[in-house]
Each structure stands twice: as C-alpha cells, then as structure tokens.
Design a protein around this motif. Structure first.
Motif, PDB file in Angstrom:
ATOM      1  N   GLU A 148     -44.049   6.038   0.213  1.00 37.64           N
ATOM      2  CA  GLU A 148     -43.650   4.759   0.797  1.00 37.64           C
ATOM      3  C   GLU A 148     -43.675   3.642  -0.244  1.00 37.64           C
ATOM      4  O   GLU A 148     -42.916   2.672  -0.161  1.00 37.64           O
ATOM      5  CB  GLU A 148     -44.591   4.405   1.952  1.00 37.64           C
ATOM      6  CG  GLU A 148     -44.409   5.240   3.204  1.00 37.64           C
ATOM      7  CD  GLU A 148     -43.126   4.890   3.946  1.00 37.64           C
ATOM      8  OE1 GLU A 148     -42.856   3.689   4.116  1.00 37.64           O
ATOM      9  OE2 GLU A 148     -42.393   5.828   4.333  1.00 37.64           O
ATOM     10  N   SER A 149     -44.543   3.789  -1.249  1.00 37.89           N
ATOM     11  CA  SER A 149     -44.732   2.716  -2.231  1.00 37.89           C
ATOM     12  C   SER A 149     -43.856   2.866  -3.472  1.00 37.89           C
ATOM     13  O   SER A 149     -43.820   1.965  -4.318  1.00 37.89           O
ATOM     14  CB  SER A 149     -46.199   2.661  -2.671  1.00 37.89           C
ATOM     15  OG  SER A 149     -46.535   3.803  -3.453  1.00 37.89           O
ATOM     16  N   ILE A 150     -43.151   3.978  -3.607  1.00 38.67           N
ATOM     17  CA  ILE A 150     -42.372   4.236  -4.821  1.00 38.67           C
ATOM     18  C   ILE A 150     -41.397   3.104  -5.152  1.00 38.67           C
ATOM     19  O   ILE A 150     -41.320   2.661  -6.308  1.00 38.67           O
ATOM     20  CB  ILE A 150     -41.630   5.586  -4.718  1.00 38.67           C
ATOM     21  CG1 ILE A 150     -42.630   6.746  -4.847  1.00 38.67           C
ATOM     22  CG2 ILE A 150     -40.559   5.712  -5.806  1.00 38.67           C
ATOM     23  CD1 ILE A 150     -42.010   8.117  -4.661  1.00 38.67           C
ATOM     24  N   PRO A 151     -40.637   2.575  -4.192  1.00 33.16           N
ATOM     25  CA  PRO A 151     -39.674   1.524  -4.550  1.00 33.16           C
ATOM     26  C   PRO A 151     -40.318   0.245  -5.092  1.00 33.16           C
ATOM     27  O   PRO A 151     -39.654  -0.522  -5.808  1.00 33.16           O
ATOM     28  CB  PRO A 151     -38.947   1.250  -3.221  1.00 33.16           C
ATOM     29  CG  PRO A 151     -39.152   2.484  -2.411  1.00 33.16           C
ATOM     30  CD  PRO A 151     -40.517   2.964  -2.764  1.00 33.16           C
ATOM     31  N   SER A 152     -41.586  -0.009  -4.756  1.00 35.58           N
ATOM     32  CA  SER A 152     -42.209  -1.275  -5.142  1.00 35.58           C
ATOM     33  C   SER A 152     -43.333  -1.130  -6.167  1.00 35.58           C
ATOM     34  O   SER A 152     -43.839  -2.147  -6.661  1.00 35.58           O
ATOM     35  CB  SER A 152     -42.781  -1.969  -3.895  1.00 35.58           C
ATOM     36  OG  SER A 152     -43.742  -1.147  -3.249  1.00 35.58           O
ATOM     37  N   CYS A 153     -43.727   0.089  -6.506  1.00 38.12           N
ATOM     38  CA  CYS A 153     -44.858   0.245  -7.430  1.00 38.12           C
ATOM     39  C   CYS A 153     -44.444  -0.161  -8.839  1.00 38.12           C
ATOM     40  O   CYS A 153     -43.278  -0.044  -9.225  1.00 38.12           O
ATOM     41  CB  CYS A 153     -45.391   1.672  -7.391  1.00 38.12           C
ATOM     42  SG  CYS A 153     -44.344   2.905  -8.187  1.00 38.12           S
ATOM     43  N   PRO A 154     -45.386  -0.649  -9.645  1.00 30.68           N
ATOM     44  CA  PRO A 154     -45.064  -1.121 -11.000  1.00 30.68           C
ATOM     45  C   PRO A 154     -44.380  -0.073 -11.873  1.00 30.68           C
ATOM     46  O   PRO A 154     -43.573  -0.414 -12.733  1.00 30.68           O
ATOM     47  CB  PRO A 154     -46.439  -1.499 -11.565  1.00 30.68           C
ATOM     48  CG  PRO A 154     -47.263  -1.842 -10.368  1.00 30.68           C
ATOM     49  CD  PRO A 154     -46.797  -0.901  -9.289  1.00 30.68           C
ATOM     50  N   LEU A 155     -44.684   1.204 -11.656  1.00 35.83           N
ATOM     51  CA  LEU A 155     -44.112   2.248 -12.503  1.00 35.83           C
ATOM     52  C   LEU A 155     -42.591   2.269 -12.447  1.00 35.83           C
ATOM     53  O   LEU A 155     -41.928   2.542 -13.448  1.00 35.83           O
ATOM     54  CB  LEU A 155     -44.673   3.621 -12.085  1.00 35.83           C
ATOM     55  CG  LEU A 155     -44.197   4.816 -12.903  1.00 35.83           C
ATOM     56  CD1 LEU A 155     -44.560   4.647 -14.380  1.00 35.83           C
ATOM     57  CD2 LEU A 155     -44.777   6.104 -12.351  1.00 35.83           C
ATOM     58  N   PHE A 156     -42.029   1.979 -11.271  1.00 36.79           N
ATOM     59  CA  PHE A 156     -40.577   2.045 -11.109  1.00 36.79           C
ATOM     60  C   PHE A 156     -39.952   0.686 -10.806  1.00 36.79           C
ATOM     61  O   PHE A 156     -38.826   0.602 -10.320  1.00 36.79           O
ATOM     62  CB  PHE A 156     -40.231   3.050 -10.004  1.00 36.79           C
ATOM     63  CG  PHE A 156     -40.720   4.439 -10.298  1.00 36.79           C
ATOM     64  CD1 PHE A 156     -40.229   5.144 -11.376  1.00 36.79           C
ATOM     65  CD2 PHE A 156     -41.706   5.017  -9.511  1.00 36.79           C
ATOM     66  CE1 PHE A 156     -40.689   6.417 -11.668  1.00 36.79           C
ATOM     67  CE2 PHE A 156     -42.177   6.289  -9.789  1.00 36.79           C
ATOM     68  CZ  PHE A 156     -41.665   6.989 -10.875  1.00 36.79           C
ATOM     69  N   ASP A 157     -40.677  -0.387 -11.108  1.00 38.61           N
ATOM     70  CA  ASP A 157     -40.165  -1.738 -10.918  1.00 38.61           C
ATOM     71  C   ASP A 157     -39.444  -2.160 -12.196  1.00 38.61           C
ATOM     72  O   ASP A 157     -40.022  -2.804 -13.073  1.00 38.61           O
ATOM     73  CB  ASP A 157     -41.312  -2.698 -10.588  1.00 38.61           C
ATOM     74  CG  ASP A 157     -40.822  -4.071 -10.165  1.00 38.61           C
ATOM     75  OD1 ASP A 157     -39.648  -4.393 -10.424  1.00 38.61           O
ATOM     76  OD2 ASP A 157     -41.625  -4.827  -9.591  1.00 38.61           O
ATOM     77  N   THR A 158     -38.191  -1.768 -12.310  1.00 34.81           N
ATOM     78  CA  THR A 158     -37.434  -2.007 -13.544  1.00 34.81           C
ATOM     79  C   THR A 158     -37.277  -3.493 -13.832  1.00 34.81           C
ATOM     80  O   THR A 158     -37.375  -3.934 -14.995  1.00 34.81           O
ATOM     81  CB  THR A 158     -36.046  -1.356 -13.446  1.00 34.81           C
ATOM     82  OG1 THR A 158     -36.196   0.033 -13.148  1.00 34.81           O
ATOM     83  CG2 THR A 158     -35.285  -1.506 -14.763  1.00 34.81           C
ATOM     84  N   GLU A 159     -37.052  -4.295 -12.805  1.00 35.98           N
ATOM     85  CA  GLU A 159     -36.877  -5.734 -13.007  1.00 35.98           C
ATOM     86  C   GLU A 159     -38.142  -6.358 -13.596  1.00 35.98           C
ATOM     87  O   GLU A 159     -38.076  -7.188 -14.509  1.00 35.98           O
ATOM     88  CB  GLU A 159     -36.542  -6.403 -11.676  1.00 35.98           C
ATOM     89  CG  GLU A 159     -36.249  -7.895 -11.805  1.00 35.98           C
ATOM     90  CD  GLU A 159     -35.814  -8.505 -10.488  1.00 35.98           C
ATOM     91  OE1 GLU A 159     -35.702  -9.752 -10.433  1.00 35.98           O
ATOM     92  OE2 GLU A 159     -35.577  -7.749  -9.520  1.00 35.98           O
TER      93      GLU A 159
END
Length: 225
Positions: free
Chosen positions: A176-187
């Motif tokens: 659930e957290s993948i889209p917002s976690c720092p690891l994948f927060d490209t911006e």
C-alpha cells in the motif's frame, strides 16, 4: 536456505530456494548441498535464466520473500524486488559491532541458541556494498526486516514462512505504501539531487575563502532546506 542448517524450513513448509542460474558448477554444488541436508534437490532448488526486463519483473513478483546476500547485497535486484511488492530480509550489524572500543564481541553476536557458532568468521557489514539492502529497507519503510546478526536473519526467515498472519500484514502495508515511500519517490529524489548540486555550486563559487566541503556530513536530509 540461508542459515537453515538442517533444511528443516524447506522440508516442513514446502519452501523452495529460487536462484539465478550462473553456471553448471554452481548449480551442481548447490544441489549437492541440498542433497546432503536430506532435501529433494530437484524440487527444493529452482534455477532460472536471465530474461528480458518485463518478464523479469513479472516472474519476480511471484516470489514470497527475497533473501539478501550478506557480504554483497542486492542493488538493482533489491530495488526491483521491492518495486514489485516482495519483502526482503537483509543483514546489518549494530554499530557497536564495528566499534573495537565496545564490549560486544563478534563471537557473542554469532553464537546460536544452543551455543553453536553461526559461522567461523563474522560477515562484516561496514562496507557500502554490504549495507545497501538495509538502506533500501529503511527507505521502503521495512526496518523490521533488517537483522542484526545471522541468528536473527534465520529467525526472520522462519517467521515469514510460518507466521502467515504477520507476514501478510507486513506485505499488505508495504504494498500500500509503495507509491509514496521515499525509495520510489522520484520527484523527491530529483528535488534532493538538485538541492545537492546547487549547494556544491554555491560552495565552489564562494569567495569567502571558507572550505565548506569539510563541514558537511556524508549523508544529509535535504527535503527541508
């Protein structure tokens, strides 16, 4: 298989170890080890070949758990594993183990429940290559899957395999957290890179004569600057 020395986890839970094929000698040696543990070496070990990236990600998502190699961690593969929602276990010794002035010894940390040594020589995690996995887990919000020693690593492996309620809860919250976690927060990553480059430029053009580079730590939190 990890430190599951008698193969009991793979015997009792129908678990398999899934590996990338990297030569006939390696595969033969692994199957020999499995056979010596009393395992069905033909079914306990699954070897796969290199494939195109889209297929790689699709089949990687079929795994339940990624066992990070302690001495040299997964880098790109670790990111891929977490990106498709598969949790990972990684080893990172407490700082005290890397500090010779502390009273904690490697021997104490690498002694099993029955007094057996997990290994003859401790696997060090003081180099960058052996700390990547833990860094990825921190950035993914999975700190609880970072293990301080090989005994804890085995315990975590067993827990993920046998405690389905706990395991599925971990996976659900993580996915659930993948889209917002720092690891994948490209911006966020790009924003911090721009701040870092801008800071380097300002230091370079500073005419005060002050060498600011010596004042900066290796790792900085830049989001709030």
């Amino acid at each position: 298989m990890g430190q599951d020395n008698d193969g009991s986890l793979m015997k009792d839970n129908m678990a398999v170890l899934w590996l990338l094929r990297s030569g006939t000698e390696m595969e033969a040696n692994m199957r020999r080890m499995a056979h010596d543990m009393g395992l069905d070496d033909e079914n306990a070990l699954v070897f796969c070949d290199v494939c195109p990236r889209d297929q790689h990600l699709q089949r990687l998502a079929c795994a339940d758990l990624f066992l990070d190699t302690p001495a040299y961690n997964a880098h790109t593969l670790g990111c891929d594993t977490l990106y498709v929602g598969v949790p990972m276990i990684s080893l990172l010794h407490p700082t005290s183990l890397l500090d010779p002035t502390t009273t904690t010894t490697v021997e104490e940390d690498f002694t099993g429940k029955d007094g057996d040594r997990w290994e003859e020589e401790a696997v060090k995690t003081d180099k960058m290559a052996s700390r990547v996995g833990a860094s990825l887990l921190y950035a993914a919000g999975l700190e609880e899957l970072i293990c301080p020693n090989m005994g804890a690593y085995e315990d975590m492996m067993v827990k993920c395999s046998t405690n389905s309620t706990w395991y599925h809860d971990i996976v659900h919250h993580f996915q659930e957290s993948i889209p917002s976690c720092p690891l994948f927060d490209t911006e966020r990553w790009v924003h911090n890179l721009e701040i870092g480059l801008h800071t380097v430029f300002l230091d370079h053009t500073d005419d005060t004569g002050c060498d600011k580079t010596t004042e900066r730590s290796d790792i900085q939190i830049l989001d709030n600057e």
